[in-house]
Scaffold this motif. Structure first.
Motif, PDB file in Angstrom:
ATOM      1  N   ILE A 237      39.729  36.674  41.851  1.00 19.61           N
ATOM      2  CA  ILE A 237      39.566  37.746  40.866  1.00 19.61           C
ATOM      3  C   ILE A 237      39.349  37.113  39.485  1.00 19.61           C
ATOM      4  O   ILE A 237      38.507  37.568  38.706  1.00 19.61           O
ATOM      5  CB  ILE A 237      40.802  38.688  40.851  1.00 19.61           C
ATOM      6  N   ALA A 238      40.080  36.006  39.210  1.00 20.97           N
ATOM      7  CA  ALA A 238      39.889  35.297  37.936  1.00 20.97           C
ATOM      8  C   ALA A 238      38.453  34.758  37.862  1.00 20.97           C
ATOM      9  O   ALA A 238      37.797  34.853  36.815  1.00 20.97           O
ATOM     10  CB  ALA A 238      40.906  34.162  37.813  1.00 20.97           C
ATOM     11  N   TRP A 239      37.963  34.221  38.986  1.00 22.87           N
ATOM     12  CA  TRP A 239      36.576  33.714  39.023  1.00 22.87           C
ATOM     13  C   TRP A 239      35.591  34.858  38.753  1.00 22.87           C
ATOM     14  O   TRP A 239      34.668  34.711  37.949  1.00 22.87           O
ATOM     15  CB  TRP A 239      36.313  33.083  40.404  1.00 22.87           C
ATOM     16  N   LEU A 240      35.825  35.984  39.418  1.00 18.26           N
ATOM     17  CA  LEU A 240      34.935  37.142  39.221  1.00 18.26           C
ATOM     18  C   LEU A 240      34.964  37.598  37.760  1.00 18.26           C
ATOM     19  O   LEU A 240      33.937  37.968  37.198  1.00 18.26           O
ATOM     20  CB  LEU A 240      35.406  38.309  40.087  1.00 18.26           C
ATOM     21  N   ARG A 241      36.165  37.582  37.196  1.00 17.54           N
ATOM     22  CA  ARG A 241      36.309  38.022  35.798  1.00 17.54           C
ATOM     23  C   ARG A 241      35.452  37.153  34.875  1.00 17.54           C
ATOM     24  O   ARG A 241      34.834  37.642  33.937  1.00 17.54           O
ATOM     25  CB  ARG A 241      37.785  37.987  35.401  1.00 17.54           C
ATOM     26  N   LYS A 247      32.239  45.735  33.273  1.00 19.91           N
ATOM     27  CA  LYS A 247      33.607  46.159  33.577  1.00 19.91           C
ATOM     28  C   LYS A 247      33.963  45.762  35.011  1.00 19.91           C
ATOM     29  O   LYS A 247      33.129  45.874  35.915  1.00 19.91           O
ATOM     30  CB  LYS A 247      33.745  47.678  33.424  1.00 19.91           C
ATOM     31  N   LEU A 248      35.198  45.316  35.183  1.00 19.93           N
ATOM     32  CA  LEU A 248      35.653  44.878  36.509  1.00 19.93           C
ATOM     33  C   LEU A 248      36.900  45.673  36.902  1.00 19.93           C
ATOM     34  O   LEU A 248      37.906  45.675  36.179  1.00 19.93           O
ATOM     35  CB  LEU A 248      35.977  43.385  36.487  1.00 19.93           C
ATOM     36  N   ILE A 249      36.817  46.355  38.038  1.00 19.07           N
ATOM     37  CA  ILE A 249      37.916  47.209  38.505  1.00 19.07           C
ATOM     38  C   ILE A 249      38.343  46.727  39.889  1.00 19.07           C
ATOM     39  O   ILE A 249      37.493  46.540  40.766  1.00 19.07           O
ATOM     40  CB  ILE A 249      37.428  48.685  38.625  1.00 19.07           C
ATOM     41  N   VAL A 250      39.649  46.533  40.072  1.00 18.39           N
ATOM     42  CA  VAL A 250      40.161  46.087  41.377  1.00 18.39           C
ATOM     43  C   VAL A 250      40.537  47.321  42.196  1.00 18.39           C
ATOM     44  O   VAL A 250      41.380  48.120  41.786  1.00 18.39           O
ATOM     45  CB  VAL A 250      41.382  45.158  41.194  1.00 18.39           C
ATOM     46  N   LYS A 251      39.898  47.469  43.361  1.00 16.78           N
ATOM     47  CA  LYS A 251      40.128  48.678  44.173  1.00 16.78           C
ATOM     48  C   LYS A 251      40.984  48.351  45.390  1.00 16.78           C
ATOM     49  O   LYS A 251      40.637  47.458  46.176  1.00 16.78           O
ATOM     50  CB  LYS A 251      38.777  49.249  44.642  1.00 16.78           C
ATOM     51  N   GLY A 252      42.096  49.124  45.513  1.00 16.13           N
ATOM     52  CA  GLY A 252      42.951  48.932  46.683  1.00 16.13           C
ATOM     53  C   GLY A 252      44.347  48.479  46.312  1.00 16.13           C
ATOM     54  O   GLY A 252      44.993  47.741  47.043  1.00 16.13           O
ATOM     55  N   VAL A 253      44.836  48.922  45.155  1.00 11.50           N
ATOM     56  CA  VAL A 253      46.157  48.498  44.663  1.00 11.50           C
ATOM     57  C   VAL A 253      47.178  49.604  44.930  1.00 11.50           C
ATOM     58  O   VAL A 253      46.921  50.781  44.689  1.00 11.50           O
ATOM     59  CB  VAL A 253      46.066  48.197  43.152  1.00 11.50           C
ATOM     60  N   LEU A 254      48.361  49.219  45.437  1.00  9.55           N
ATOM     61  CA  LEU A 254      49.454  50.187  45.658  1.00  9.55           C
ATOM     62  C   LEU A 254      50.766  49.718  45.024  1.00  9.55           C
ATOM     63  O   LEU A 254      51.662  50.521  44.800  1.00  9.55           O
ATOM     64  CB  LEU A 254      49.702  50.398  47.153  1.00  9.55           C
ATOM     65  N   CYS A 267      41.160  42.300  33.930  1.00 15.50           N
ATOM     66  CA  CYS A 267      40.376  43.350  34.588  1.00 15.50           C
ATOM     67  C   CYS A 267      40.465  44.620  33.744  1.00 15.50           C
ATOM     68  O   CYS A 267      41.412  44.809  32.983  1.00 15.50           O
ATOM     69  CB  CYS A 267      40.922  43.626  35.998  1.00 15.50           C
ATOM     70  N   ASP A 268      39.470  45.492  33.931  1.00 18.68           N
ATOM     71  CA  ASP A 268      39.415  46.697  33.099  1.00 18.68           C
ATOM     72  C   ASP A 268      40.171  47.877  33.697  1.00 18.68           C
ATOM     73  O   ASP A 268      40.282  48.927  33.059  1.00 18.68           O
ATOM     74  CB  ASP A 268      37.959  47.085  32.851  1.00 18.68           C
ATOM     75  N   GLY A 269      40.629  47.726  34.925  1.00 21.82           N
ATOM     76  CA  GLY A 269      41.380  48.807  35.543  1.00 21.82           C
ATOM     77  C   GLY A 269      41.581  48.532  37.015  1.00 21.82           C
ATOM     78  O   GLY A 269      41.099  47.513  37.550  1.00 21.82           O
ATOM     79  N   VAL A 270      42.312  49.415  37.683  1.00 26.38           N
ATOM     80  CA  VAL A 270      42.454  49.319  39.146  1.00 26.38           C
ATOM     81  C   VAL A 270      42.251  50.712  39.738  1.00 26.38           C
ATOM     82  O   VAL A 270      42.407  51.724  39.047  1.00 26.38           O
ATOM     83  CB  VAL A 270      43.850  48.783  39.591  1.00 26.38           C
TER      84      VAL A 270
END
Ligand SMILES: Cc1cc2nc3c(=O)[nH]c(=O)nc-3n(C[C@H](O)[C@H](O)[C@H](O)COP(=O)(O)O)c2cc1C
Length: 385
Positions: A237-241, A247-254, A267-270
């Protein structure tokens, strides 16, 4: 009869689609416990009714993903839309943009980003699955940049694909080409056949140039799922950033700590998501997970939520409990399968109407006012005044 709500669209989709595809959309993993909890946990929260508040002008617009949008919900990534209706991705993006809301194209799509560019001048969002073959992920990112994608959703809850038993029974994953047996089953739905499959089995455009992924959407689906990187970590994720300027959003956080980690990496959000109950069965519902995540990340970090959204009141509960915006999955896939672009447009219209009516009855003038009221407007039924 004309569909009145999202459940009616689901029934219509069941009638229109070959069973193998309806079950693929509709099903969850193992006991489907998390999938059911996504729905039933909305009933744990109540909307506070206040009266005689003289709401004259309503404003459903609100800010999420860094922009003001006319509605508090958008269309999230759903794979293989072009299998449920011919040119399904193009139909969905057109319906979304006609309503002024974003559409996010899945990696697992029949249409490419260039295909969408041909039908819309609006903003494009792309969902990335990071594959073991990083050169392919790089190629996806370059294509997204060329197409002018401004928001990238990286999906992180699929290190391994959950077993969805309806798909196992139907042979969804093992059917890699159209056998006479499959053809006989597909022919039971002639309208679908004419709409989708007359020109041969559609294929995933983004990997058409890679014969090692097989041919046709079914075979490509199986090999794509197998090749999702199982070792994906925060380092990636750091590499992707660093690699992705938009904008970078991580999908699948609980879990709250995962949302905090995403924020700390820039990241800009989840997206608070359990993949619609299709992955870890037994995981928390998304609406249940939301309050603790909002408390952990503070007020300014963008939180999107998906999972079980079938009613306008679900959207209001999510927003009142701290989501900046909400993403639809199955709701619009049912609309698309049932009635193409008009079906998606009608799903958006139905949910808009439900949001609008319920907000009036709460005595609240706007989505922003609901966000400001927060837990004063949406209360856990176990307690509160
Ligand atoms: C048929 C289907 C395909 C999906 N494909 C993807 C996908 O390609 N990428 C992704 O990030 N999520 C995918 N999802 C998950 C959705 O983005 C979303 O998290 C989920 O559908 C929300 O739950 P709901 O359908 O109950 O609203 C898919 C969901 C369904 C139902």
């Amino acid at each position: 009869m004309a569909p009145v709500n999202i459940h009616d669209f689901r029934d219509l989709a069941r009638r229109r689609l070959p069973k193998i595809f309806f079950d693929y959309i509709d099903g969850g993993s193992f006991e489907e416990e998390t999938m059911r909890a996504n729905r039933s946990d909305f009933a744990r929260f109540g909307l506070r009714q206040t009266v005689l508040s003289e709401v004259r002008q309503q404003d459903l617009s609100t800010v999420y993903l860094g922009r003001r949008h006319p509605l508090p919900f958008m269309l999230g990534p759903v794979g293989f839309l072009g299998l449920y209706s011919g040119r399904g991705e193009e139909k969905a993006v057109r319906a979304a943009h006609a309503a002024g809301i974003p559409f996010c194209l899945s990696t697992f799509s029949i249409a490419s980003l260039a295909d969408l560019r041909a039908v819309t001048g609006g903003p494009l969002h792309f969902q990335l699955y990071v594959l073991e073959d990083r050169s392919l992920s790089e190629a996806f990112l370059a294509t997204a940049e060329q197409a002018g994608v401004d928001t990238l959703f990286v999906t992180v809850d699929t290190a391994i694909t959950g077993i969805r038993e309806r798909d196992v029974r139907n042979g969804f994953r093992s059917l890699t080409r159209v056998t006479p047996g499959l053809l006989a089953r597909l022919a039971l739905k002639p309208r679908w056949l004419v709409d989708v499959a007359m020109r041969g089995m559609p294929s995933v455009r983004a990997i058409e140039h890679r014969p090692d992924f097989g041919r046709g959407a079914l075979e490509q689906a199986a090999s794509l799922s197998r090749r999702i990187d199982k070792t994906l970590s925060w380092k990636d994720i750091a590499w992707l950033r660093e690699r992705w300027a938009g904008k970078l959003i991580v999908k699948g956080v609980l879990a709250p700590e995962d949302a905090v980690a995403a924020r700390n990496l820039g990241c800009d959000g989840v997206v608070i998501s359990n993949h619609g109950g299709r992955q870890l069965d037994g995981a928390s519902s998304t609406i249940g997970a939301l309050p603790a995540i909002r408390a952990a990340v503070g007020p300014d970090f963008c939180l999107m939520l998906d999972g079980g959204i079938r009613r306008g009141t679900d959207i209001l509960k999510a927003v009142g409990l701290g989501a900046d915006g909400v993403m639809l999955g199955r709701a619009y896939a049912y609309g698309l399968a049932a009635a193409g672009e008009a079906g998606v447009a009608e799903v958006i219209a139905i949910l808009t109407r439900e949001v609008s009516i319920s907000l009036v009855l709460m005595g609240i003038a706007s989505i922003d006012e609901l966000k400001a009221a927060g837990s004063a407007a949406v209360q856990h039924k176990g307690g509160g005044a």
